[in-house]
Design a protein around this motif. Sequence first.
Motif, PDB file in Angstrom:
ATOM      1  N   VAL A  83      25.748  22.958  60.807  1.00 60.46           N
ATOM      2  CA  VAL A  83      26.505  23.785  60.338  1.00 60.46           C
ATOM      3  C   VAL A  83      27.964  23.425  60.140  1.00 60.46           C
ATOM      4  O   VAL A  83      28.484  23.696  59.027  1.00 60.46           O
ATOM      5  N   ARG A  84      28.494  23.029  61.266  1.00 58.30           N
ATOM      6  CA  ARG A  84      29.779  22.670  61.076  1.00 58.30           C
ATOM      7  C   ARG A  84      30.039  21.434  60.103  1.00 58.30           C
ATOM      8  O   ARG A  84      30.952  21.266  59.371  1.00 58.30           O
ATOM      9  N   GLN A  85      29.127  20.403  60.415  1.00 58.80           N
ATOM     10  CA  GLN A  85      29.239  19.201  59.503  1.00 58.80           C
ATOM     11  C   GLN A  85      28.877  19.110  58.244  1.00 58.80           C
ATOM     12  O   GLN A  85      29.397  18.559  57.517  1.00 58.80           O
ATOM     13  N   ALA A  86      27.635  19.861  57.971  1.00 54.81           N
ATOM     14  CA  ALA A  86      26.965  19.663  56.878  1.00 54.81           C
ATOM     15  C   ALA A  86      26.837  21.029  55.914  1.00 54.81           C
ATOM     16  O   ALA A  86      26.739  20.934  55.069  1.00 54.81           O
ATOM     17  N   GLY A  87      27.205  22.117  56.560  1.00 51.57           N
ATOM     18  CA  GLY A  87      27.307  23.492  56.120  1.00 51.57           C
ATOM     19  C   GLY A  87      25.842  24.152  56.135  1.00 51.57           C
ATOM     20  O   GLY A  87      24.910  23.709  56.664  1.00 51.57           O
ATOM     21  N   ILE A  88      26.039  25.424  55.820  1.00 49.91           N
ATOM     22  CA  ILE A  88      24.925  26.341  55.996  1.00 49.91           C
ATOM     23  C   ILE A  88      23.846  26.112  55.140  1.00 49.91           C
ATOM     24  O   ILE A  88      22.566  26.035  55.673  1.00 49.91           O
ATOM     25  N   VAL A  89      23.910  25.581  53.871  1.00 48.71           N
ATOM     26  CA  VAL A  89      22.904  25.419  52.942  1.00 48.71           C
ATOM     27  C   VAL A  89      21.952  24.365  53.306  1.00 48.71           C
ATOM     28  O   VAL A  89      20.946  24.503  53.385  1.00 48.71           O
ATOM     29  N   LEU A  90      22.511  23.232  53.650  1.00 50.24           N
ATOM     30  CA  LEU A  90      21.583  22.048  54.122  1.00 50.24           C
ATOM     31  C   LEU A  90      21.113  22.230  55.711  1.00 50.24           C
ATOM     32  O   LEU A  90      20.078  21.953  55.768  1.00 50.24           O
ATOM     33  N   SER A  91      21.724  22.825  56.417  1.00 48.73           N
ATOM     34  CA  SER A  91      21.359  23.301  57.819  1.00 48.73           C
ATOM     35  C   SER A  91      20.007  24.121  57.801  1.00 48.73           C
ATOM     36  O   SER A  91      19.048  23.849  58.330  1.00 48.73           O
ATOM     37  N   ASP A  92      20.179  25.158  56.940  1.00 50.97           N
ATOM     38  CA  ASP A  92      19.269  26.110  56.945  1.00 50.97           C
ATOM     39  C   ASP A  92      17.718  25.548  56.178  1.00 50.97           C
ATOM     40  O   ASP A  92      16.707  25.851  56.768  1.00 50.97           O
ATOM     41  N   THR A  93      18.154  24.892  55.047  1.00 56.44           N
ATOM     42  CA  THR A  93      17.070  24.074  54.513  1.00 56.44           C
ATOM     43  C   THR A  93      16.296  23.081  55.437  1.00 56.44           C
ATOM     44  O   THR A  93      15.107  22.895  55.488  1.00 56.44           O
ATOM     45  N   ALA A  94      17.138  22.212  56.172  1.00 56.26           N
ATOM     46  CA  ALA A  94      16.559  21.400  57.172  1.00 56.26           C
ATOM     47  C   ALA A  94      15.843  22.060  58.068  1.00 56.26           C
ATOM     48  O   ALA A  94      14.502  21.625  58.531  1.00 56.26           O
ATOM     49  N   GLN A  95      16.112  23.305  58.559  1.00 57.91           N
ATOM     50  CA  GLN A  95      15.525  23.950  59.625  1.00 57.91           C
ATOM     51  C   GLN A  95      14.206  24.247  59.088  1.00 57.91           C
ATOM     52  O   GLN A  95      13.142  24.401  59.667  1.00 57.91           O
ATOM     53  N   ARG A  96      14.304  24.998  58.025  1.00 60.86           N
ATOM     54  CA  ARG A  96      12.854  25.630  57.328  1.00 60.86           C
ATOM     55  C   ARG A  96      12.014  24.366  56.931  1.00 60.86           C
ATOM     56  O   ARG A  96      10.753  24.340  57.097  1.00 60.86           O
TER      57      ARG A  96
END
Length: 298
Positions: A83-96
Amino acid sequence: MHTLILSISFSVAVSVFLKLARRCDVRIEQAILVNYVTACLLCLWLLRPPLATLFDQSATVWIILGLLGVLLPTVFLVMAAAVRQAGIVLSDTAQRLSLVIPILAAFLVFHESLSGRKALGIVLALGALACLLKRTPTGTAAAPSLGERAANNAAGSPRARWAWLSLLGVWVGYGTIDILFKQMARTGARFTSSLLLSFMLAALLMILWLAARRTAWHARSLASGILLGALNFSNIYFYIRAHQTYPQNPTLVFAAMNIGVISIGTLVGAGVFRERLSRANLAGIALAIGAVVLLFPR
């Protein structure tokens, strides 16, 4: 429907917390420790696992619990870095997108049949992951200086490399946790008991790790962990309630949760935090939603 909306909201709220943690001088590892202590207390209060038989688990279950005790806080730390390095958008998408890993494991390891629909969903999910990992933006709102732009855009720059690795870690980590919980369910272990025990082990290992590092305790970080724990557990609790509300339609819960988190996370990350997304990243988000649709459990 309100249970689904609440679960989605709390899931995104966890990512927002992780995004703001550094700005608010929160030491995330200490917050994660208190998060698991808080989750244990909420689990006891709201889910009421059977305490009389809590520790009466088979050797297989204890092995899985041990792995979960290590993975849960580790992946939480990786998620915070993503989340810190890549942001909320990409982190949440990677998690899902991690949902594809247990499906791959079912096919490759447990020799379950693979339908054409699932195969296409896996291809889309892997394509989405490739798009998310391509030239990950920094996710900061402020315009970087010329020197920072050169550093961030340079091939193999440390920031880009850490963003890439953290997103990959989120994908693999959450997918592995999903497999472990599914394997635990196959052993016949009660979900509420295994959830509480995994939280307890995660909290214990975090205490030992922080003590070994001779951590200087930070009051604000410890207090903020209560909020993180409430958000994290509320996501789980309302997800369970959503399945209880729609017992005949688990597909609705599965789809709404994954697509909802990706969509709301994108709105919050790009709209509130001005996270910059490349065309490849946007294509990855679209592919991720398509993959979730194809991977609906039947």
